[in-house]
Design a protein around this motif. Structure first.
Motif, PDB file in Angstrom:
ATOM      1  N   CYS A 219     -10.189  81.345  24.537  1.00 42.33           N
ATOM      2  CA  CYS A 219      -9.346  81.146  23.675  1.00 42.33           C
ATOM      3  C   CYS A 219      -9.171  79.359  23.446  1.00 42.33           C
ATOM      4  O   CYS A 219      -9.116  78.824  24.208  1.00 42.33           O
ATOM      5  N   ALA A 220      -9.555  79.102  22.344  1.00 44.90           N
ATOM      6  CA  ALA A 220      -9.338  77.583  21.756  1.00 44.90           C
ATOM      7  C   ALA A 220      -7.871  77.268  21.463  1.00 44.90           C
ATOM      8  O   ALA A 220      -7.347  77.976  20.519  1.00 44.90           O
ATOM      9  N   ALA A 221      -7.295  76.396  22.136  1.00 44.16           N
ATOM     10  CA  ALA A 221      -5.878  76.018  21.781  1.00 44.16           C
ATOM     11  C   ALA A 221      -5.920  74.546  20.990  1.00 44.16           C
ATOM     12  O   ALA A 221      -7.031  73.689  21.427  1.00 44.16           O
ATOM     13  N   SER A 222      -5.365  74.421  19.919  1.00 43.28           N
ATOM     14  CA  SER A 222      -5.175  73.273  19.106  1.00 43.28           C
ATOM     15  C   SER A 222      -3.816  72.856  18.690  1.00 43.28           C
ATOM     16  O   SER A 222      -3.079  73.873  18.602  1.00 43.28           O
ATOM     17  N   GLY A 223      -3.669  71.627  18.178  1.00 41.90           N
ATOM     18  CA  GLY A 223      -2.249  71.307  17.706  1.00 41.90           C
ATOM     19  C   GLY A 223      -1.363  71.120  18.527  1.00 41.90           C
ATOM     20  O   GLY A 223      -0.008  71.001  17.977  1.00 41.90           O
ATOM     21  N   GLY A 224      -1.344  70.923  19.781  1.00 38.48           N
ATOM     22  CA  GLY A 224      -0.269  70.848  20.690  1.00 38.48           C
ATOM     23  C   GLY A 224      -0.657  69.925  21.829  1.00 38.48           C
ATOM     24  O   GLY A 224      -1.853  69.520  22.074  1.00 38.48           O
ATOM     25  N   THR A 225       0.249  69.578  22.402  1.00 36.79           N
ATOM     26  CA  THR A 225      -0.036  69.271  23.982  1.00 36.79           C
ATOM     27  C   THR A 225       0.015  70.078  25.202  1.00 36.79           C
ATOM     28  O   THR A 225       1.283  70.663  25.406  1.00 36.79           O
ATOM     29  N   PHE A 226      -0.822  70.593  25.759  1.00 39.23           N
ATOM     30  CA  PHE A 226      -0.988  71.738  26.526  1.00 39.23           C
ATOM     31  C   PHE A 226      -0.952  71.235  28.140  1.00 39.23           C
ATOM     32  O   PHE A 226      -1.096  71.973  29.177  1.00 39.23           O
ATOM     33  N   ARG A 227      -0.782  70.012  28.211  1.00 39.18           N
ATOM     34  CA  ARG A 227      -0.868  69.553  29.780  1.00 39.18           C
ATOM     35  C   ARG A 227       0.018  70.129  30.521  1.00 39.18           C
ATOM     36  O   ARG A 227      -0.313  70.614  31.625  1.00 39.18           O
ATOM     37  N   GLY A 228       1.223  70.417  30.331  1.00 40.75           N
ATOM     38  CA  GLY A 228       2.334  71.092  31.048  1.00 40.75           C
ATOM     39  C   GLY A 228       2.585  72.550  30.776  1.00 40.75           C
ATOM     40  O   GLY A 228       3.584  73.260  31.227  1.00 40.75           O
TER      41      GLY A 228
END
Length: 124
Positions: free
Chosen positions: A22-31
């Motif tokens: 799954c490739a995630a983009s467009g946001g901040t996924f740190r938390g």
């Protein structure tokens, strides 16, 4: 905007393996807490596995010992390694993100963002 794109689904014989990405983009996924949810025809979505911002993992009992969730934080990638697949694992598999820390996306009600899904078919 946030976008989740799954890949890696396909058809496999029982006992085989697949790895979903799954490739995630467009946001901040740190938390964020990321996870995988599946849905078989005629059934409700069910949570499979999740991984939180610290890398701690949780699994549904029916996949423990067979599936492994992992992530590459630098690349914003989420993975699901599936081994010893069974016919009952046949379903559409969705990548899911809960952007609030410590919220488990294995509960579909907690999911803020969904991918489009990737089909996994296991033949017996």
């Amino acid at each position: 905007q946030v976008k989740l794109v799954e890949s890696g689904g396909g058809s496999v014989q029982a006992g085989g393996s697949l790895t979903l990405s799954c490739a995630a983009s467009g946001g901040t996924f740190r938390g964020a807490c990321m996870g995988w949810v599946r849905q078989a025809p005629g059934q409700e979505r069910e949570g499979i596995a999740s991984i939180d911002s610290d890398g701690d993992t949780s699994y549904a009992d029916f996949v423990k010992g067979r599936f492994t969730i992992s992530k590459d934080r630098a690349r914003n990638m989420l993975y699901l390694q599936m081994n010893s697949l069974k016919a009952e694992d046949t379903a559409m598999y969705y990548c899911a993100a809960a952007m609030t820390p410590s919220v488990d996306p294995r509960d579909p009600n907690n999911v803020d963002y969904w991918g489009q899904g990737t089909q996994v078919t296991v033949s017996s």
